[in-house]
Design an enzyme around this catalytic site. Structure first.
Site: not given
Length: 221
Positions: A10, A35, A37, A39, A68, A70, A139, A177
């Site tokens: 990540s 990966h 992330d 957000m 991913h 979020m 998660m 994760d």
């Protein structure tokens, strides 16, 4: 399980001042996926990067981008991340009113579709989604921050989802994760995971340590 365990570092734990170099370094160190992330400071209590950064990182590696999201609402952003170079786009069922439609849109954009389950989101949420997706992301921490401790109850969820996937007989990745390190990785794998997201455990110690860190997550060291 049909795959060897894949390791997806990540970049949330990378040095943001030199993200391109960091992506190249973990690629060369043996990462299977990258990966990413994303957000929004709304769906989760943190703010990270947008599609523009993903696009700028794409030339630095040929490894799949495991994105991913979020963010909520998520649907307006799917096309941007697909165009930026995402290979897999993973969303949360809570991030939009019609998650099945979201999955359909991801697939129509030419990406693999993933569903992420927060620690309190039950495995049964997948009941009418599993056959349409390519990846489940469990998660094992509450999303929003790196460096958290693994939540033990998620091992039962991983086991339950592994059973569902095997019964379905479709090649669906089961990714975990949160709090993944050399101690928790083998337990997640034993429960049925075949892909592991690791930020802190991968990037600890600087580039000269990345290959050894990834090997340790695979159980090779």
């Amino acid at each position: 399980m049909g795959h060897p365990v894949r390791i997806a570092p990540s970049i949330l734990s990378a040095d943001f001042a030199k993200l391109g170099e960091e992506v190249r370094a973990v690629d060369e160190a043996g990462a299977d996926w990258i990966h990413i992330d994303v957000m929004d400071g709304h769906f989760v209590p943190n703010l990270t990067i947008g599609a523009g950064v993903v696009k700028s990182l794409r030339p630095h590696t040929q490894k799949p981008f495991d994105v991913h999201l979020m963010i909520s609402p998520v649907d307006p952003f799917l096309e941007g991340f697909a165009e930026a170079g995402a290979d897999t786009i993973t969303v949360h069922p809570e991030a939009g009113p019609h998650v099945h439609r979201t999955v359909q849109r991801i697939k129509a954009l030419g990406c693999r579709a993933g569903i992420s389950l927060n620690p309190a989101t039950p495995a049964k949420t997948l009941d009418y989604l599993l056959e349409d997706i390519d990846l489940v992301l469990v998660m094992s921490v509450n999303p929003g921050f790196g460096g958290q401790s693994f939540i033990e109850s998620q091992l039962r969820k991983i086991e339950a989802i592994r059973t569902r996937i095997d019964k379905l007989g479709k090649p669906i990745d089961l990714e975990v994760d949160g709090g993944i390190d050399a101690d928790t990785a083998p337990r997640a794998i034993a429960a049925g995971a075949d892909a592991l997201v690791a930020g802190t455990a991968t990037f600890r110690g600087g580039p000269e340590r990345y290959a050894a860190n990834i090997a340790a997550l695979r159980g090779e060291a």
